[in-house]
Design a protein around this motif. Sequence first.
Motif, PDB file in Angstrom:
ATOM      1  N   ARG A 179      39.904  38.546  37.809  1.00 30.26           N
ATOM      2  CA  ARG A 179      40.719  37.235  37.067  1.00 30.26           C
ATOM      3  C   ARG A 179      40.792  36.077  38.088  1.00 30.26           C
ATOM      4  O   ARG A 179      40.337  36.351  39.391  1.00 30.26           O
TER       5      ARG A 179
ATOM      6  N   GLN B 124      30.257  26.972  42.515  1.00 23.65           N
ATOM      7  CA  GLN B 124      31.053  26.810  41.341  1.00 23.65           C
ATOM      8  C   GLN B 124      31.062  25.240  40.758  1.00 23.65           C
ATOM      9  O   GLN B 124      30.987  25.158  39.728  1.00 23.65           O
TER      10      GLN B 124
ATOM     11  N   PHE C  89      47.766  34.032  50.246  1.00 23.10           N
ATOM     12  CA  PHE C  89      46.616  34.951  49.715  1.00 23.10           C
ATOM     13  C   PHE C  89      45.999  35.741  50.668  1.00 23.10           C
ATOM     14  O   PHE C  89      45.675  35.122  51.929  1.00 23.10           O
TER      15      PHE C  89
ATOM     16  N   LYS D  45      37.188  36.060  44.413  1.00 20.75           N
ATOM     17  CA  LYS D  45      35.768  36.387  44.202  1.00 20.75           C
ATOM     18  C   LYS D  45      35.076  35.348  45.089  1.00 20.75           C
ATOM     19  O   LYS D  45      34.052  35.782  45.842  1.00 20.75           O
ATOM     20  N   THR D  46      35.327  34.088  44.842  1.00 22.08           N
ATOM     21  CA  THR D  46      34.846  32.979  45.456  1.00 22.08           C
ATOM     22  C   THR D  46      34.830  33.277  47.157  1.00 22.08           C
ATOM     23  O   THR D  46      33.931  32.973  47.880  1.00 22.08           O
ATOM     24  N   THR D  47      36.088  33.576  47.462  1.00 21.15           N
ATOM     25  CA  THR D  47      36.275  33.640  48.909  1.00 21.15           C
ATOM     26  C   THR D  47      35.380  34.940  49.540  1.00 21.15           C
ATOM     27  O   THR D  47      34.852  34.744  50.645  1.00 21.15           O
TER      28      THR D  47
ATOM     29  N   HIS E 231      33.267  35.947  34.701  1.00 22.25           N
ATOM     30  CA  HIS E 231      34.545  36.168  34.178  1.00 22.25           C
ATOM     31  C   HIS E 231      33.970  36.886  33.019  1.00 22.25           C
ATOM     32  O   HIS E 231      34.704  37.564  32.111  1.00 22.25           O
TER      33      HIS E 231
HETATM   34  N1  LIG Z   1      41.612  26.935  51.381  1.00 22.25           N
HETATM   35  C1  LIG Z   1      42.564  27.608  50.947  1.00 22.25           C
HETATM   36  N2  LIG Z   1      43.744  27.850  51.138  1.00 22.25           N
HETATM   37  C2  LIG Z   1      44.643  28.386  50.876  1.00 22.25           C
HETATM   38  N3  LIG Z   1      44.463  29.268  49.751  1.00 22.25           N
HETATM   39  C3  LIG Z   1      43.318  29.376  49.262  1.00 22.25           C
HETATM   40  C4  LIG Z   1      42.143  28.364  49.568  1.00 22.25           C
HETATM   41  N4  LIG Z   1      41.133  28.784  49.156  1.00 22.25           N
HETATM   42  C5  LIG Z   1      41.480  29.563  48.076  1.00 22.25           C
HETATM   43  N5  LIG Z   1      42.858  29.928  48.097  1.00 22.25           N
HETATM   44  C6  LIG Z   1      43.596  31.008  47.475  1.00 22.25           C
HETATM   45  O1  LIG Z   1      43.024  32.082  47.435  1.00 22.25           O
HETATM   46  C7  LIG Z   1      42.829  32.930  46.216  1.00 22.25           C
HETATM   47  C8  LIG Z   1      41.472  33.488  46.028  1.00 22.25           C
HETATM   48  O2  LIG Z   1      40.817  32.140  45.813  1.00 22.25           O
HETATM   49  P1  LIG Z   1      39.185  32.445  45.229  1.00 22.25           P
HETATM   50  O3  LIG Z   1      38.672  30.850  45.013  1.00 22.25           O
HETATM   51  O4  LIG Z   1      38.466  33.260  46.026  1.00 22.25           O
HETATM   52  O5  LIG Z   1      39.526  32.909  43.673  1.00 22.25           O
HETATM   53  P2  LIG Z   1      38.439  33.298  42.733  1.00 22.25           P
HETATM   54  O6  LIG Z   1      38.601  34.663  42.465  1.00 22.25           O
HETATM   55  O7  LIG Z   1      37.088  32.604  42.901  1.00 22.25           O
HETATM   56  O8  LIG Z   1      39.066  32.481  41.047  1.00 22.25           O
HETATM   57  P3  LIG Z   1      38.347  31.675  40.140  1.00 22.25           P
HETATM   58  O9  LIG Z   1      37.865  32.473  39.140  1.00 22.25           O
HETATM   59  O10 LIG Z   1      39.688  30.795  39.617  1.00 22.25           O
HETATM   60  O11 LIG Z   1      37.327  30.743  40.781  1.00 22.25           O
HETATM   61  C9  LIG Z   1      43.418  32.053  45.366  1.00 22.25           C
HETATM   62  O12 LIG Z   1      44.949  32.547  44.855  1.00 22.25           O
HETATM   63  C10 LIG Z   1      43.483  30.653  46.041  1.00 22.25           C
HETATM   64  O13 LIG Z   1      44.672  30.032  45.402  1.00 22.25           O
END
Ligand SMILES: Nc1ncnc2c1ncn2[C@@H]1O[C@H](COP(=O)(O)OP(=O)(O)OP(=O)(O)O)[C@@H](O)[C@H]1O
Lengths: 372, 372, 229, 229, 243
Positions: B33, B84, B14, B38-40, B192
């Motif tokens: 989605r 979360q 990712f 987003k969390t990142t 969402h």
């Molecule tokens: N520590 C990690 N190591 C590797 N990949 C990661 C890690 N944390 C998250 N990811 C990947 O990074 C991508 C984005 O993650 P993120 O948590 O930001 O998604 P999100 O938009 O918050 O999703 P959701 O709505 O499901 O919470 C995902 O594909 C996830 O699998």
Amino acid sequence: MIEIDIRLARAGGFALECGFAVPGSGVTALFGRSGAGKTTVIQAVAGVVRPDAGRIAVKGEVFFDSARGIDVPIEARRTGYVFQDARLFPHLSVESNLRYGERRSRAVERPVRFEAVVELLGIGPLLTRRPHTLSGGERQRVAIGRALLAQPRLLLMDEPLAALDEARKAEILPYLERLRDETRLPILYVSHSIDEVLRLADTLVALREGRQVAAGPVAQVMSQPAMLPVLGRFDLGTLLECVVSRHDPAYALSSLAFAGGELRVPQVARAVGEKVRARVRARDVAIARTRPEDVSVSNLLPAVVEEVRLREGPYADIMLRVGEARLASMVTRESVERLALSPGLVVWAMIKSVAVDSRNPEFTEPPQRHGA
Amino acid sequence: MIEIDIRLARAGGFALECGFAVPGSGVTALFGRSGAGKTTVIQAVAGVVRPDAGRIAVKGEVFFDSARGIDVPIEARRTGYVFQDARLFPHLSVESNLRYGERRSRAVERPVRFEAVVELLGIGPLLTRRPHTLSGGERQRVAIGRALLAQPRLLLMDEPLAALDEARKAEILPYLERLRDETRLPILYVSHSIDEVLRLADTLVALREGRQVAAGPVAQVMSQPAMLPVLGRFDLGTLLECVVSRHDPAYALSSLAFAGGELRVPQVARAVGEKVRARVRARDVAIARTRPEDVSVSNLLPAVVEEVRLREGPYADIMLRVGEARLASMVTRESVERLALSPGLVVWAMIKSVAVDSRNPEFTEPPQRHGA
Amino acid sequence: MLTPEEWTAVALSLKVAFWATFWSLPLAVLTAWVLARASFPGKGLLDGLVYLPLVLPKVVVGYLLLLTLGARGFIGQYLDAWFGIKLIFTTAGATVAAAVVSFPLTVNAIRLALEAVDRGLETAARTLGASRLDVFFSVTLPLMLPGILSGALLAIASALGEFGATITFVSNVEGQTRTIPLAIYSATHVPDGDAMALRLTLVSVVLALGSLLLAGLVDRRIRRMIGRA
Amino acid sequence: MLTPEEWTAVALSLKVAFWATFWSLPLAVLTAWVLARASFPGKGLLDGLVYLPLVLPKVVVGYLLLLTLGARGFIGQYLDAWFGIKLIFTTAGATVAAAVVSFPLTVNAIRLALEAVDRGLETAARTLGASRLDVFFSVTLPLMLPGILSGALLAIASALGEFGATITFVSNVEGQTRTIPLAIYSATHVPDGDAMALRLTLVSVVLALGSLLLAGLVDRRIRRMIGRA
Amino acid sequence: APGALSAGEAPGDPPTVFAAASLTNAFQDIGKLYQQKTGRPVRFSFAASSALAKQLEAGAPAAIFASADNRWMDYTEGKDLTLKVTRVTPIGNSLVLIMPADAAKDVTIDASFNWLAFLGADGRIATGLTDSVPAGIYAKAALTSLGAWDTVKPRIVGAESVRAALALVERGEAVAGIVYSTDAAIARNVKVVATFPAGSHPPVEYPFEIVKGQDNPATRALLDFLTGPEAREVYTKYGFAVK
Ligand SMILES: Nc1ncnc2c1ncn2[C@@H]1O[C@H](COP(=O)(O)OP(=O)(O)OP(=O)(O)O)[C@@H](O)[C@H]1O
Ligand SMILES: Nc1ncnc2c1ncn2[C@@H]1O[C@H](COP(=O)(O)OP(=O)(O)OP(=O)(O)O)[C@@H](O)[C@H]1O
Ligand SMILES: [Mg+2]
Ligand SMILES: [Mg+2]
């Protein structure tokens, strides 16, 4: 038949008391506000918490009976539990997590296929990953898959879709519906979303502060006055039992016959003659004194005002009689005055949109009640 | 001004790349989605993950700048982060959890009062409890309270309301709105639910597989074609910038003037002359060729059909011009034929319901773009 | 039941075990933290050093203590000259010996507990404005309490049973360094000492069970406090 | 560098430490599990019993072993008569002594790790159809691995350093029971044995650091495996 | 504890006598007699002679060192820790062969004694560690001079102290033991079956010396008392050979 009749007191003052019997197949929704006791009920069925007293039986098999001293161990209950927190095994890859329950199920009884679940949940690219690297939604999807693949005889889902986006929800719901219909897997489903509940559930159990407010077929429960404090005002509506009367492939529409006439709805995947359920939200029903001509609204039904309830704020609830059926409408108080709506008045109901649920009709038969 | 321009690659493949600048007050929604990143993004702003490169600045204060080697420690950023997963401290009571951040904030800067938060979140009866005895929703409410009481200079909320019931959501949202307006606290909000986003957000950043699809004022972003795959079809709609023109306390209604005329809506808590934003969902707009008389629909506006887009399935999108404004409508293809809708046709738009957002209008000014 | 001489040994053992644990605990927590969380060159060496007293025969540990902390020892001479601290022959010395021998056990227990602390909670605390140090004291330490307790218990137990390092370092002087194990040793060199040895062994057993019981109570209370019960 | 005699002691020490750990580990895991999870009358007693070898002087532990497991001991005589197992004066006996002395340490480390395992995960496993035993092996045990490793490390370390119980129980028989600590002990009791004692001490240190290094590597691999890195 | 750290050798403290562990019972009795007679208390520290010597080397403030063999006294002398001029050797000990009381049979030890027949098929003989514990060292010397060392060596089990060796014989774990006559005297369930010929090993002696820097009248008085008639009585009582 799923029979639940339990009492349980928790430290902190919370006490749960509920008793209901719902059909042994189809979806039963547990509905109620935060802290109402939904998770507690699910936990009691799974065997994770032990009620102080009562009885729990699923399809004739007694899981718990304080009178007879029965308390079947968790693993023997085979309830596919999707936890509110995903609880993936941190030491296993996503694939091993998914396979965990599958391996422990009897090989001859595996209606749920690994590939199908992976495909459906869109977790193919994650199979080799570790849980701690997943996003919140990804985690929850894996948890759903893991529970499904354990080939459960009952599925317990605690807000499984809350962390998912609308598009993903829209993909998973039909699969759950298919599972429900094809494997006759009973599902106990906790949700805050009345839309989700109405879409999925045949039976509804409403909880409020540990007490059971209502339990029974969705249509029946939704119209009970006791439900008003449980449901938000905007979610009031009417459920109509219908029969598919015609398909109109050119426009991708279907016609449904119900006690008050016919509804035009987006095409449903049911044969003509099959029963379906339609839900009409009160806010989607407008009222006209004379038949409006040339409007885009497809469903115009003659109706009689039965009752007008003015509420605080700008709104009023209008109960309409449409043929043999009743239909709720929500309009502004200003409109009530302007149109001089009063009981007995003959009007036209304009139904802007209809949610149709293509559930297997045999599940809609009323279950026998049991207990409290 | 919140400026974010970061790149970050994760183990499993990712990669996040996004750059946007949004106003330093008001709500910015991160939409996308599951797994979009987003969390990142939120984590990078909080300082919990370190981007590979880029820059993050909030209200002129640089949190991170790889070029200048700046990386402000988490605690100095004072971002009230609602995770979360709630992450309550298991060894502290609910009250101590709530007070944790409050104690560590400067006493002179405490616009958020303990009693107000407890009252709002309905967690008064839980104050002496331990986190492990709380239900999922209760836990999330406490987590929200804890973040608010830390008197943050920026609030990061990662799907904070997903575990809450509609009624509770409906209570908390206005409080967040008030907080946003009164303390000018900028909020980065992951959700969402497009409804939640539209209700709360001034600015929208849409992510898709780690890439930024669009960023800017909500009204502007929502109408971008790039948003179509991100939004579900049923959530399309129009945002109208309005000015409160009149109140009608007898009916609890207000009138809003916009470029295309006037809307009657449930009373808004804004003085006459103030700006507000109204959202009209396409599915709530019906079309009539002649002016319908005596209908409960309060808002009937003369309009001209600008464009007709037939879609797969039963529906068609109709773009209407109402005075100076544009309005989207969704009707069945059957209705398009029946009413012979085509560009140039003069019709009436029937607006059944309007969601009004009483946001502080000064936040709606377009932010300057920055970065990618 | 016990002779005054035996009571002296018991009291001394308790005193030594308590103070050895009391003084070594903070250092053990610090060491455990460094080993579990920090990373720096030479960490492996520190790790090894910490476990050394365990892997070496206790007599050797005592001898090394004698070499470093004895009155002529290369640290001991300054302790005496500058601070007037004499360790040899003294209860303080016995305490040092017990502390050194039990140190690896304490560190190990605390370290395991530390590694089990959810780092997500520490992150959460930092977003709420707590500095690293503040987080340590307000979140990490309380969550480690069961491990610290367990470490303290091990320390006390091993201090109560310590013999080799003590007798080698501070000798076997009644009232000063003759703890229960040394008294048992002496008893076996006295005719009819068997009864005394047995009595003291029983006292050891009772002390062990008692401290375990106490630790169990405290542990349950702590767990209830931190919501792990 | 080392005399053949010293090499024998080193080899013997390694052998004893390895087997003592190998045999006691499963029992330690079981005991830790019982202490952490089960509840039954007399649990406090078992708890106390487990920690006893720590709290008693090692010489007393050795003497108690002699009383029970010696050729004339009330268990030992049957071991010999029925199974032909002789412990006294043998390497097997030295292994038993080392195992008994390190047992409390191992149990404690494993127990701490066990208590840190999220029971929610165990519950989840059971809802997926795993029996308690299955859950233990498929979820609990893998999650405990760092603790077990840490326990094993402590066991090996303390077995390498064990002296008192070994010499009292199985005495010093060359090639059979003469481990490094016994050799060191002898060396320190000879007026000019310091050089030899130092050499053997260095060997101990190297062994300790080596096993720590190894443990560190394994630990990091395990943690990566169970997603705690 | 601040208290724990401040405890030390204050000027008024009683003198400390470093004594080999085998002197424990005799010295405790003599210490009581000394206090009765002079009103002055004595403090003892009983440990292995080697440990005591090392402690002296590390600066332990003892007054008198009573070693269980000459080697360690020579060691402290050589390091200039104890005063050679004050050396006295009031007592000695003899080396005996013991057996469990229930299996005892008197034998005579000489060059022709058949050790293997005496020990049986796999019998063991317990003594102190043959390279460090004095009794073991003397046993090795005796067996060597009797020409039996090589045959007996595989059967020897070396205990950490004479007491531990005694326990092995008492328990019947070892067929026989080689210990001091004083140890045999206080043990139950063992019987002396033979005494090693005096010439077969160096004399077992307990040299006493005053520690350097402690040579004052009080220490002298104490040393005199330890070699005086009352003390000799006590030594005899415990089976020491009084010289
Ligand atoms: N520590 C990690 N190591 C590797 N990949 C990661 C890690 N944390 C998250 N990811 C990947 O990074 C991508 C984005 O993650 P993120 O948590 O930001 O998604 P999100 O938009 O918050 O999703 P959701 O709505 O499901 O919470 C995902 O594909 C996830 O699998
Ligand atoms: N272990 C416990 N000890 C004491 N009280 C508890 C415990 N677990 C739950 N409760 C209380 O029981 C009540 C019901 O909890 P439950 O988890 O069943 O609620 P819920 O309906 O699932 O709510 P949510 O939608 O917020 O998850 C809550 O008031 C909660 O505080
Ligand atoms: Mg819940
Ligand atoms: Mg996320």
